[in-house]
Scaffold this active site. Structure first.
Site, PDB file in Angstrom:
ATOM      1  N   ASP A 167     -11.935  -5.197  -2.168  1.00 20.07           N
ATOM      2  CA  ASP A 167     -12.298  -5.088  -0.753  1.00 20.07           C
ATOM      3  C   ASP A 167     -13.358  -4.006  -0.518  1.00 20.07           C
ATOM      4  OD1 ASP A 167     -10.278  -6.905  -0.485  1.00 20.07           O
ATOM      5  OD2 ASP A 167      -9.101  -5.739   0.950  1.00 20.07           O
ATOM      6  N   HIS A 170     -10.042  -2.076  -4.659  1.00 20.23           N
ATOM      7  CA  HIS A 170     -11.143  -1.698  -3.765  1.00 20.23           C
ATOM      8  C   HIS A 170     -12.393  -1.369  -4.563  1.00 20.23           C
ATOM      9  CE1 HIS A 170      -7.660  -1.237  -1.140  1.00 20.23           C
ATOM     10  NE2 HIS A 170      -8.507  -1.455  -0.137  1.00 20.23           N
TER      11      HIS A 170
HETATM   12 ZN   LIG Z   1     -10.717  -2.972   3.757  1.00 19.98          ZN
END
Ligand SMILES: [Zn+2]
Length: 218
Positions: free
Chosen positions: A41, A185
């Site tokens: 992400d 992430h």
């Molecule tokens: Zn996010």
């Protein structure tokens, strides 16, 4: 959110595990193939190419849930994600709490990101709301516009300051199983370093990686 909203949300969470169509909301794929989806992400960013190199080095495939304004800043990195065999999907334009947006504003946000992604998805596009923020209204809006809200089943906790070892420990203790969707992430050197541990963990259980849409597609 008012009390009615909270009641509706609790009901939705109870229902979502069993009754909501998987075209609306998914957290994991089917468990009948030895595959998991790695999802990254919040990119792209200045480190996306290094992450792509790390994925190549470990022969891993991933899905990138990107932020529209980051795609605007790093268009080459966004194109490289697709050109190097990974999936790209929307994670909102500016990482706002979409639950606070009106239906019209949320719809505009979805369209703005879809327009800037390097290649339109061949399939029903995936959408991951920032922080996994799902309300009955956002879920209905995304489904009506043809998106599947894509959450995750296994959190690497790499958004906490736990370092490579902490990420590896978290994933080892919640051992990935077929169909799992792993939350990671972009932008963290520790996450890139932990890909070696992720690859070893998956290999030990005979698991491969697939784009999330392929994982869901059966
Ligand atoms: Zn996010």
């Amino acid at each position: 959110m008012n009390d009615g909203g909270h009641v509706a949300l609790r009901a939705l969470k109870r229902l979502s595990a069993e009754l909501l169509p998987t075209s609306w909301l998914v957290r994991h794929g089917p468990s009948d193939r030895p595959l998991v989806a790695l999802t990254f992400d919040d990119g792209p960013d200045a480190h996306t190419l290094a992450l792509l190199d790390a994925l190549d080095a470990h022969r891993l495939v991933a899905t990138f849930f990107v932020v529209g304004r980051q795609v605007e800043r790093f268009p080459e990195a966004a194109r490289a994600i697709v050109e190097r065999g990974h999936e790209i999907a929307s994670h909102s334009w500016a990482h706002d709490r979409v639950g606070t947006l009106s239906v019209a504003a949320h719809a505009r946000d979805l369209a703005r990101v879809q327009a800037i992604l390097p290649r339109a998805s061949r399939r029903r596009p995936l959408y991951r709301p920032p922080w996994g923020d799902v309300t009955p209204r956002t879920l209905a809006t995304t489904a009506a516009l043809g998106y599947t809200t894509a959450l995750w089943s296994l959190d690497s906790l790499d958004h906490r300051p736990i370092g490579r070892e902490g990420i590896a420990r978290q994933l080892a203790s919640h051992r990935p199983r077929p169909g799992d969707v792993v939350l990671l992430h972009e932008g963290e050197a520790e996450t890139r370093a932990a890909l070696a541990d992720v690859a070893a963990l998956l290999a030990a259980d005979g698991l491969g990686t697939a784009q999330m849409s392929d994982l869901l597609g059966g």
